[in-house]
Structures are given as C-alpha cells and as structure tokens.
Design a protein around this motif. Sequence first.
Motif, PDB file in Angstrom:
ATOM      1  N   ILE A  87       0.840  -1.207   0.000  1.00  0.00           N
ATOM      2  CA  ILE A  87       0.000   0.000   0.000  1.00  0.00           C
ATOM      3  C   ILE A  87       0.871   1.252   0.000  1.00  0.00           C
ATOM      4  CG2 ILE A  87      -1.667   1.323   1.365  1.00  0.00           C
ATOM      5  CD1 ILE A  87      -2.874  -1.385   2.202  1.00  0.00           C
ATOM      6  N   LYS A  88       1.982   1.213   0.729  1.00  0.00           N
ATOM      7  CA  LYS A  88       2.899   2.363   0.742  1.00  0.00           C
ATOM      8  C   LYS A  88       3.469   2.621  -0.647  1.00  0.00           C
ATOM      9  CE  LYS A  88       7.045   4.238   2.921  1.00  0.00           C
ATOM     10  NZ  LYS A  88       8.161   3.984   3.870  1.00  0.00           N
ATOM     11  N   GLU A  89       3.854   1.556  -1.363  1.00  0.00           N
ATOM     12  CA  GLU A  89       4.365   1.734  -2.721  1.00  0.00           C
ATOM     13  C   GLU A  89       3.296   2.341  -3.624  1.00  0.00           C
ATOM     14  OE1 GLU A  89       6.252  -0.750  -6.500  1.00  0.00           O
ATOM     15  OE2 GLU A  89       6.283  -1.643  -4.500  1.00  0.00           O
ATOM     16  N   ALA A  90       2.058   1.865  -3.491  1.00  0.00           N
ATOM     17  CA  ALA A  90       0.957   2.417  -4.291  1.00  0.00           C
ATOM     18  C   ALA A  90       0.749   3.889  -3.954  1.00  0.00           C
ATOM     19  CB  ALA A  90      -0.317   1.624  -4.036  1.00  0.00           C
ATOM     20  N   PHE A  91       0.847   4.225  -2.680  1.00  0.00           N
ATOM     21  CA  PHE A  91       0.690   5.610  -2.238  1.00  0.00           C
ATOM     22  C   PHE A  91       1.784   6.488  -2.829  1.00  0.00           C
ATOM     23  CE2 PHE A  91       1.110   8.810   1.367  1.00  0.00           C
ATOM     24  CZ  PHE A  91      -0.022   9.522   1.033  1.00  0.00           C
ATOM     25  N   ASN A  92       3.032   6.034  -2.764  1.00  0.00           N
ATOM     26  CA  ASN A  92       4.146   6.795  -3.353  1.00  0.00           C
ATOM     27  C   ASN A  92       3.951   6.979  -4.854  1.00  0.00           C
ATOM     28  OD1 ASN A  92       5.560   7.172  -0.968  1.00  0.00           O
ATOM     29  ND2 ASN A  92       6.901   5.405  -1.274  1.00  0.00           N
ATOM     30  N   HIS A  93       3.481   5.934  -5.517  1.00  0.00           N
ATOM     31  CA  HIS A  93       3.222   5.995  -6.964  1.00  0.00           C
ATOM     32  C   HIS A  93       2.197   7.089  -7.263  1.00  0.00           C
ATOM     33  CE1 HIS A  93       3.117   3.676 -10.907  1.00  0.00           C
ATOM     34  NE2 HIS A  93       2.135   4.550 -11.068  1.00  0.00           N
TER      35      HIS A  93
ATOM     36  N   GLY B 287       7.466   9.948   3.095  1.00  0.00           N
ATOM     37  CA  GLY B 287       8.311   9.792   4.270  1.00  0.00           C
ATOM     38  C   GLY B 287       9.666  10.466   4.088  1.00  0.00           C
ATOM     39  N   ARG B 288      10.374  10.668   5.201  1.00  0.00           N
ATOM     40  CA  ARG B 288      11.678  11.323   5.176  1.00  0.00           C
ATOM     41  C   ARG B 288      12.777  10.305   4.891  1.00  0.00           C
ATOM     42  NH1 ARG B 288      13.463  13.058   9.821  1.00  0.00           N
ATOM     43  NH2 ARG B 288      14.703  14.785   9.028  1.00  0.00           N
TER      44      ARG B 288
ATOM     45  N   ILE C 157      12.003  15.262  -3.796  1.00  0.00           N
ATOM     46  CA  ILE C 157      11.608  13.875  -4.048  1.00  0.00           C
ATOM     47  C   ILE C 157      12.838  13.091  -4.484  1.00  0.00           C
ATOM     48  CG2 ILE C 157      10.282  12.320  -5.526  1.00  0.00           C
ATOM     49  CD1 ILE C 157       8.070  14.352  -5.625  1.00  0.00           C
ATOM     50  N   THR C 158      13.119  12.007  -3.785  1.00  0.00           N
ATOM     51  CA  THR C 158      14.186  11.087  -4.180  1.00  0.00           C
ATOM     52  C   THR C 158      13.544   9.751  -4.521  1.00  0.00           C
ATOM     53  OG1 THR C 158      14.591  10.367  -1.890  1.00  0.00           O
ATOM     54  CG2 THR C 158      15.857  12.252  -2.696  1.00  0.00           C
ATOM     55  N   HIS C 159      13.960   9.168  -5.614  1.00  0.00           N
ATOM     56  CA  HIS C 159      13.347   7.933  -6.096  1.00  0.00           C
ATOM     57  C   HIS C 159      13.801   6.729  -5.280  1.00  0.00           C
ATOM     58  CE1 HIS C 159      12.875   4.427  -8.786  1.00  0.00           C
ATOM     59  NE2 HIS C 159      11.832   5.068  -9.279  1.00  0.00           N
ATOM     60  N   GLY C 160      15.084   6.685  -4.938  1.00  0.00           N
ATOM     61  CA  GLY C 160      15.613   5.615  -4.106  1.00  0.00           C
ATOM     62  C   GLY C 160      16.095   4.391  -4.855  1.00  0.00           C
TER      63      GLY C 160
ATOM     64  N   ALA D 127      10.689   5.538  -2.684  1.00  0.00           N
ATOM     65  CA  ALA D 127      10.654   6.998  -2.761  1.00  0.00           C
ATOM     66  C   ALA D 127      10.533   7.635  -1.377  1.00  0.00           C
ATOM     67  CB  ALA D 127       9.497   7.448  -3.647  1.00  0.00           C
ATOM     68  N   ALA D 128      11.143   8.815  -1.244  1.00  0.00           N
ATOM     69  CA  ALA D 128      11.097   9.578   0.013  1.00  0.00           C
ATOM     70  C   ALA D 128      11.498  11.010  -0.312  1.00  0.00           C
ATOM     71  CB  ALA D 128      12.042   8.974   1.050  1.00  0.00           C
ATOM     72  N   ILE D 129      11.349  11.902   0.651  1.00  0.00           N
ATOM     73  CA  ILE D 129      11.852  13.251   0.456  1.00  0.00           C
ATOM     74  C   ILE D 129      13.156  13.400   1.231  1.00  0.00           C
ATOM     75  CG2 ILE D 129       9.657  14.353  -0.077  1.00  0.00           C
ATOM     76  CD1 ILE D 129       9.584  15.332   2.844  1.00  0.00           C
ATOM     77  N   GLY D 130      14.125  14.036   0.570  1.00  0.00           N
ATOM     78  CA  GLY D 130      15.424  14.165   1.203  1.00  0.00           C
ATOM     79  C   GLY D 130      16.408  14.859   0.296  1.00  0.00           C
TER      80      GLY D 130
END
Length: 244
Positions: free
Chosen positions: A35-41, A110-111, A148-151, A174-177
């Motif tokens: 669900i987190k991956e779907a949310f980031n997408h 997320g951070r 936004i960083t893809h990771g 993905a995260a912000i950083g």
Amino acid sequence: MSKEIIVERGTKTVYREGSKIVKQFKAGYPKSAVIKEAFNHALAEESGLNVPALLEVKNTGEGWALVIEAVEGKTMAQLMAEQPENLEALMTQFVEIQSDVHRRTCKQMGRLKDKLNAQISSLRDELDASTRYELHVRLENMKPHTKITHGDFNPTNVLIGEDGKVYILDWAHAAIGNASADAAMTYLQFALEDQKKADLYLKLFCKKNDIAMQYVQRWLPIVAAAQMTKKHGAEKAFLIHWTQ
C-alpha cells in the motif's frame, strides 16, 4: 489470459497480462509495504511526474499485487545496451530525467533520513556497532532537504515510450530528502555493474546540478549500508567496502 513474465525476484514476480503490468508479491509480504508503494506511486503522479497509471491494489489469493498500465517502449537500460555508441547522450538524458524528479517535493512522502537511519540500525549482523555509529553520525551531519528522491533510480526504471514520453517506474523506495543521496545510490548501482558507466553518470550529474563530486561521494557509505538491507548476497563484499 496468458502471463508474460518480465522479472522474478526474491519477494515478487512482475508479469504482463494484456494491457496491464502486475507486480505480484509473495504471500506474507507486508500489505502495508504494498500500500505504501501504491501511495508513493500516486504521490509521484500528483507531483506532475509521468508514471504509468496505477489501476488497482488487490489480493490475488497468492498475495498482494499492484496492477499498473502497460506502456509500450524500451527502458533506458535496453537503449544503453543497444546503442553503446550513444551512451553519453543517453546518460545525459537519464541525468536530466532524474534532475527533474529532484526539482519536486511532496510533504506526504516519508523522510529519507528516517529511512536511512532505520536501515543502518537493522544491520547488526553485517556491521559492527562502531561502524553503525559512524554511519549514523555521518548521516546526521548531512544537509536536510525536501526533494523527491526515487531511491532506486537506475536505467531499468526509466521507460521511453513509443510516443517519446518518459515514464518513471517503481516507486517503492521513494522519500523526500537530499538529491545527492539519491545520486549516490544511482552511482552505486551503476558501479555494481560497470564502473565506466558509474563514473560517466557521476560526472554528468554533478555538472548538470553544479554539485561537487566529493559531496555525492560522502553519501556513498550511507547508501551502501542501505543497499545491504536488500540482502543481495553477491553484492555484500562490494558494499561492505563502501561502508568503510
């Protein structure tokens, strides 16, 4: 309808089914992570980035799955392999795409610093306490950013559609950083396969973004530790070297 397997990895199988791409996770893989991956997408799409449409998140009976629009085209990895004579031009385009990601922000993601700290702390069997402490201190001293960083920004996750549009795939990490942390991870992934490509990538990324190579390199021990948490055994010795 027949399934065309695209890739199989430890926790997932990705296959094509008609006009859809299904990322099927193994039974027991955390629902929250899917669900987190779907949310980031979805957040990446809302930020203005071009991503394949997310169609569905579902339990197939074999585990949780993401269903995504299939886009006709070739990945940057395929193009680089097919056109070695055009490597620098393709790498320049690759860097421009990543830099466009870094120009955006998203408060709901997320951070990155929190994620990296957690990954370092989890490596009790791989790294001794002193090494983990040094990595935590190094991370704490890095400049905070909210880009936004893809990771996992590598050529297999950038698709050039037949219509010429760019599509960015796989938003699980993905995260912000700090954009330089993202660049360090990309450099490391290139270096695992081809040091020449890694060096070309770093040169072009730093020139494009007016960032000192030394600053990106300061992130390498941190992102090498993060990569170790993926448990790719063949990479372990290489990654341990980078954490020193």
